[in-house]
Scaffold this motif. Sequence first.
Motif, PDB file in Angstrom:
ATOM      1  N   SER A  75      11.178   8.830  10.580  1.00 32.66           N
ATOM      2  CA  SER A  75      10.649   7.701  11.329  1.00 32.66           C
ATOM      3  C   SER A  75      11.761   7.136  12.206  1.00 32.66           C
ATOM      4  CB  SER A  75      10.117   6.635  10.382  1.00 32.66           C
ATOM      5  OG  SER A  75      11.165   6.166   9.567  1.00 32.66           O
TER       6      SER A  75
ATOM      7  N   PRO B 125       9.743  -1.256   6.646  1.00 30.97           N
ATOM      8  CA  PRO B 125       8.799  -0.223   6.190  1.00 30.97           C
ATOM      9  C   PRO B 125       9.481   0.900   5.412  1.00 30.97           C
ATOM     10  CG  PRO B 125       8.851  -0.333   8.595  1.00 30.97           C
ATOM     11  CD  PRO B 125       9.718  -1.422   8.083  1.00 30.97           C
ATOM     12  N   ARG B 126      10.742   1.169   5.696  1.00 28.64           N
ATOM     13  CA  ARG B 126      11.464   2.207   4.937  1.00 28.64           C
ATOM     14  C   ARG B 126      11.663   1.762   3.499  1.00 28.64           C
ATOM     15  NH1 ARG B 126      16.569   2.349   8.477  1.00 28.64           N
ATOM     16  NH2 ARG B 126      16.010   0.180   8.382  1.00 28.64           N
TER      17      ARG B 126
ATOM     18  N   VAL C 178       9.708  -0.363   1.874  1.00 25.13           N
ATOM     19  CA  VAL C 178       8.380  -0.327   1.251  1.00 25.13           C
ATOM     20  C   VAL C 178       8.060   1.094   0.800  1.00 25.13           C
ATOM     21  CG1 VAL C 178       5.912  -0.614   1.675  1.00 25.13           C
ATOM     22  CG2 VAL C 178       7.533  -2.322   2.529  1.00 25.13           C
ATOM     23  N   GLU C 179       8.318   2.079   1.646  1.00 23.57           N
ATOM     24  CA  GLU C 179       8.051   3.478   1.292  1.00 23.57           C
ATOM     25  C   GLU C 179       8.934   3.929   0.133  1.00 23.57           C
ATOM     26  OE1 GLU C 179       6.106   6.894   1.094  1.00 23.57           O
ATOM     27  OE2 GLU C 179       5.550   5.183   2.342  1.00 23.57           O
TER      28      GLU C 179
ATOM     29  N   ARG D 169       7.495   2.544  -3.055  1.00 22.31           N
ATOM     30  CA  ARG D 169       6.316   3.336  -3.441  1.00 22.31           C
ATOM     31  C   ARG D 169       6.733   4.647  -4.093  1.00 22.31           C
ATOM     32  NH1 ARG D 169       2.980   2.350   2.035  1.00 22.31           N
ATOM     33  NH2 ARG D 169       2.059   0.376   1.451  1.00 22.31           N
ATOM     34  N   LEU D 170       7.745   5.292  -3.533  1.00 25.12           N
ATOM     35  CA  LEU D 170       8.239   6.545  -4.099  1.00 25.12           C
ATOM     36  C   LEU D 170       8.770   6.325  -5.513  1.00 25.12           C
ATOM     37  CD1 LEU D 170       9.012   9.561  -3.502  1.00 25.12           C
ATOM     38  CD2 LEU D 170      11.246   8.667  -2.885  1.00 25.12           C
TER      39      LEU D 170
END
Length: 62
Positions: free
Chosen positions: A18, A32-33, A35-36, A39-40
């Motif tokens: 990204s 957003p990085r 957040v990802e 999630r991971l």
Amino acid sequence: MKDVGVQKRKDIAGCNESKLTFAPQSGNAPDPRLVEFVRLLARHAARRWYEQANKEQGSKRS
């Protein structure tokens, strides 16, 4: 010939990564990085918990 290889590497890198941002899009939004990444980590933790629960359940049945 050399320029073709460089262009291919740039295309490959651009597909999987990204855009690098130094600040959130809005003043209140998280990166957003990050957040990802969370999630991971959550998926990884859930998978490990599920595997452990299955292992314990299997040992109780035996």
